[in-house]
Design an enzyme around this catalytic site. Structure first.
Site, PDB file in Angstrom:
ATOM      1  N   ASP A  68      91.008  72.043  48.471  1.00 14.41           N
ATOM      2  CA  ASP A  68      91.423  72.939  48.406  1.00 14.41           C
ATOM      3  C   ASP A  68      91.240  73.993  47.391  1.00 14.41           C
ATOM      4  O   ASP A  68      91.955  75.358  47.457  1.00 14.41           O
ATOM      5  CB  ASP A  68      92.687  72.469  47.460  1.00 14.41           C
ATOM      6  CG  ASP A  68      93.177  71.245  48.962  1.00 14.41           C
ATOM      7  OD1 ASP A  68      93.300  70.608  49.862  1.00 14.41           O
ATOM      8  OD2 ASP A  68      94.235  70.727  47.946  1.00 14.41           O
ATOM      9  N   LYS A  93      88.985  76.851  51.134  1.00 12.74           N
ATOM     10  CA  LYS A  93      87.704  76.737  51.894  1.00 12.74           C
ATOM     11  C   LYS A  93      88.233  77.753  53.981  1.00 12.74           C
ATOM     12  O   LYS A  93      87.134  78.155  54.107  1.00 12.74           O
ATOM     13  CB  LYS A  93      87.231  75.634  52.059  1.00 12.74           C
ATOM     14  CG  LYS A  93      86.713  74.883  50.783  1.00 12.74           C
ATOM     15  CD  LYS A  93      86.121  73.441  51.424  1.00 12.74           C
ATOM     16  CE  LYS A  93      87.256  72.341  51.834  1.00 12.74           C
ATOM     17  NZ  LYS A  93      88.637  72.343  50.260  1.00 12.74           N
ATOM     18  N   GLY A 118      93.483  70.247  54.877  1.00 16.07           N
ATOM     19  CA  GLY A 118      94.640  71.131  55.758  1.00 16.07           C
ATOM     20  C   GLY A 118      93.696  72.860  54.906  1.00 16.07           C
ATOM     21  O   GLY A 118      94.321  72.327  53.706  1.00 16.07           O
ATOM     22  N   HIS A 119      93.926  73.536  55.897  1.00 12.79           N
ATOM     23  CA  HIS A 119      93.456  74.190  55.531  1.00 12.79           C
ATOM     24  C   HIS A 119      94.487  75.063  55.754  1.00 12.79           C
ATOM     25  O   HIS A 119      94.424  75.424  57.073  1.00 12.79           O
ATOM     26  CB  HIS A 119      91.996  74.498  55.934  1.00 12.79           C
ATOM     27  CG  HIS A 119      91.205  73.273  55.919  1.00 12.79           C
ATOM     28  ND1 HIS A 119      89.732  73.236  56.482  1.00 12.79           N
ATOM     29  CD2 HIS A 119      90.947  72.752  55.037  1.00 12.79           C
ATOM     30  CE1 HIS A 119      89.236  72.077  55.834  1.00 12.79           C
ATOM     31  NE2 HIS A 119      89.313  71.647  54.909  1.00 12.79           N
ATOM     32  N   GLN A 162      87.997  68.795  52.094  1.00 13.56           N
ATOM     33  CA  GLN A 162      87.603  68.351  50.625  1.00 13.56           C
ATOM     34  C   GLN A 162      86.618  68.949  49.874  1.00 13.56           C
ATOM     35  O   GLN A 162      86.668  70.053  50.279  1.00 13.56           O
ATOM     36  CB  GLN A 162      87.143  66.824  51.221  1.00 13.56           C
ATOM     37  CG  GLN A 162      88.106  65.746  51.088  1.00 13.56           C
ATOM     38  CD  GLN A 162      88.190  65.803  53.156  1.00 13.56           C
ATOM     39  OE1 GLN A 162      86.784  65.439  53.623  1.00 13.56           O
ATOM     40  NE2 GLN A 162      89.393  66.118  53.655  1.00 13.56           N
TER      41      GLN A 162
END
Ligand code: GDP
Ligand code: IMO
Ligand code: MG
Length: 440
Positions: A13, A16, A40-41, A220
């Site tokens: 988180d 990225k 989750g981006h 990650q």
């Protein structure tokens, strides 16, 4: 050489997704090389917010091919849900997304096993997984006998293979898995994904050999790397820079530039040690200002000061050339900002990140404090428009990590980004790698 990589240097988180979206403008191909629907981006552009998980953040730009490689564990329902979500908002997928036939497939037993194991530890601290079946799917991949890859779904042996595995999993887990129902469901997924499935390794090798510009998107963070992170409180893939080649099939010789992404502070979601965690007003304030809640599970993230011991380790591990410091705006308003530049362990001052998780747990951070700043940074667009103390802070992070800061982010939107071209990076730079010996 055509390859650029974006690697998170903390516990995930680090923003990225935002950086990949920005860099995509300069690349033809964007590649996801590891992890699964645990990622989750969030990308924000012109007031619109996009949440991506398995599909590379490059998908939001036209003229870019996005590739999900064989290093990824693929939940077909999750990727189809993501495709539908993007298409319903006008994003074109056809002709822009390729998925590897080598990617291992997440089945319902993986999710069941993930929840069973992580939720039923006796005595020990749970890893706090995302519950997406990631660990069990990677375990079956390495174990070989109970695994199915995406390419297998199109072969005549698939029904028998599935029936065999479903029967064994039913026995092992004590939960009924109906092979016929799963076959019907996964058959539908396979048909839906058919136009996207191919040998992505061959595609990428052709691309790099032809000199096409490829951007590798990490999922990650490096401290969650299964081999080099805070094991066992990690994910099940090589999420640091060392996983780029094994996951994508593209040898390191094609990778020219590695950008290490850090938050201006630390966060972690799930269990495991975090030496600089601030379970107090400081941590709460960072969480509130940074909206630090997990994209996938909405769990509150644990927050703390920047840990330069950990990030310097992962910058070296990932072969990082330069740094992107994200969420700097969140630190406005602190009188003083602490940075952990060493640990104290068994009475000794160390600057090398310990290899055993118990030592990381016992390590006491040694802080240096820097003066904070009051100004709101969210409208700043030039490096020299930042308050002096913010520049001083960035310079110190670069110095501690032994790499120049070339990108600074001051808000979630694409536009809220400061690029620091070569020669204008936060000074002092260049510097030799951190001068303190490993065990000072
Ligand atoms: P990723 O998994 O590394 O892509 O990061 P996430 O998207 O899970 O988490 C980063 C969060 O920070 C997202 O909600 C972003 O919209 C947000 N974000 C990104 N850059 C900035 C920034 O510079 N400032 C602030 N305040 N938020 C940011
Ligand atoms: P992005 O790509 C933050 C964490 C989980 C848990 C551990 C293992 O958004 O940075 P898993 O489900 O992978 O077996 O969980 O890893 N984790 C993440 N934390 N960001 C992520 O991805 C993560 N992916 C996994 O919270 O502690
Ligand atoms: Mg995330």
């Amino acid at each position: 050489m055509p390859g650029t990589c974006v690697v998170g240097l903390q516990w995930g988180d680090e923003a990225k997704g935002k950086l990949v979206d920005i860099l995509t403008g300069d690349h033809e191909i964007v590649v996801r090389y590891a992890g699964g629907a645990n990622a989750g981006h969030t990308v924000v552009s012109g007031g619109e917010t996009w949440k991506l998980s398995l599909i590379p953040s490059g998908i939001l730009r036209d003229g870019v091919t996005c590739v999900v490689t064989g290093g990824v564990v693929l939940d077909p329902a999750a990727v189809i849900g993501e495709i539908d979500g993007l298409e319903s908002r006008g994003v074109t997928i056809a002709g822009k997304l390729l998925v590897s036939d080598r990617a291992h497939v997440v089945f319902p037993w993986h999710v069941a096993e993930d929840r069973l194991l992580d939720g039923s530890l006796s005595g020990g601290e749970p890893i706090g997984t995302t519950g997406r079946g990631i660990g069990p799917c990677y375990r079956d991949k390495v174990g070989r006998s109970l695994a199915i890859r995406l390419g297998d779904l199109y072969r005549p042996e698939f029904p028998a293979q599935l029936a065999h595995i479903a029967a064994l999993k039913t026995k092992l887990l004590g939960t009924e898995f109906d092979a016929a129902a799963i076959h019907a469901e996964y058959g539908r997924y396979a048909e839906r994904l058919r136009p996207l499935v191919c040998d992505t390794t061959a595609f990428l090798l052709d691309a790099v050999e032809a000199g096409r510009k490829v951007l590798f998107e990490g999922a990650q963070g490096a401290l969650l790397d299964v081999d080099h992170g805070t094991y066992p409180f990690v994910t099940s893939s090589n999420s640091s820079g060392v996983g780029i080649s094994s996951g994508s099939g593209v040898p390191g010789r094609w990778i020219e530039r590695v950008i290490g992404v850090v938050k201006a502070y630390s966060t972690r979601v799930g269990g495991g040690p975090m030496p600089t965690e601030q379970d107090n007003d400081v941590g709460r304030r960072i969480r509130d200002r940074g909206n630090e809640y997990g994209t996938v599970t909405r769990r509150p993230r644990r927050c703390g000061w920047f840990d330069a011991v950990a990030a310097r380790y992962t910058a070296r591990l990932s072969g990082v050339d330069e740094l992107a410091v994200m969420l700097l705006d969140v630190l406005s308003g602190f009188d003083e900002i602490a940075v952990c530049s060493a640990y104290r362990l068994d009475g000794r001052r160390i600057t090398q990140f310990p290899s055993h998780v118990d030592d990381v747990k016992r390590a006491e951070p040694v802080y240096e404090t820097l003066p904070g700043w009051r100004e709101d940074l969210t409208a700043v667009r030039r490096y020299d428009g930042l308050p002096e103390n913010a520049r001083r802070y960035l310079a110190r992070l670069g110095e501690l990590l032994g790499r120049p800061v070339t990108v600074v982010s001051v808000g979630p939107d694409r536009a809220q980004t400061i690029l620091c071209p070569k020669g204008t990076q936060p000074q002092p730079w260049p510097r030799p790698p951190h001068p303190t010996p490993a065990h000072a």
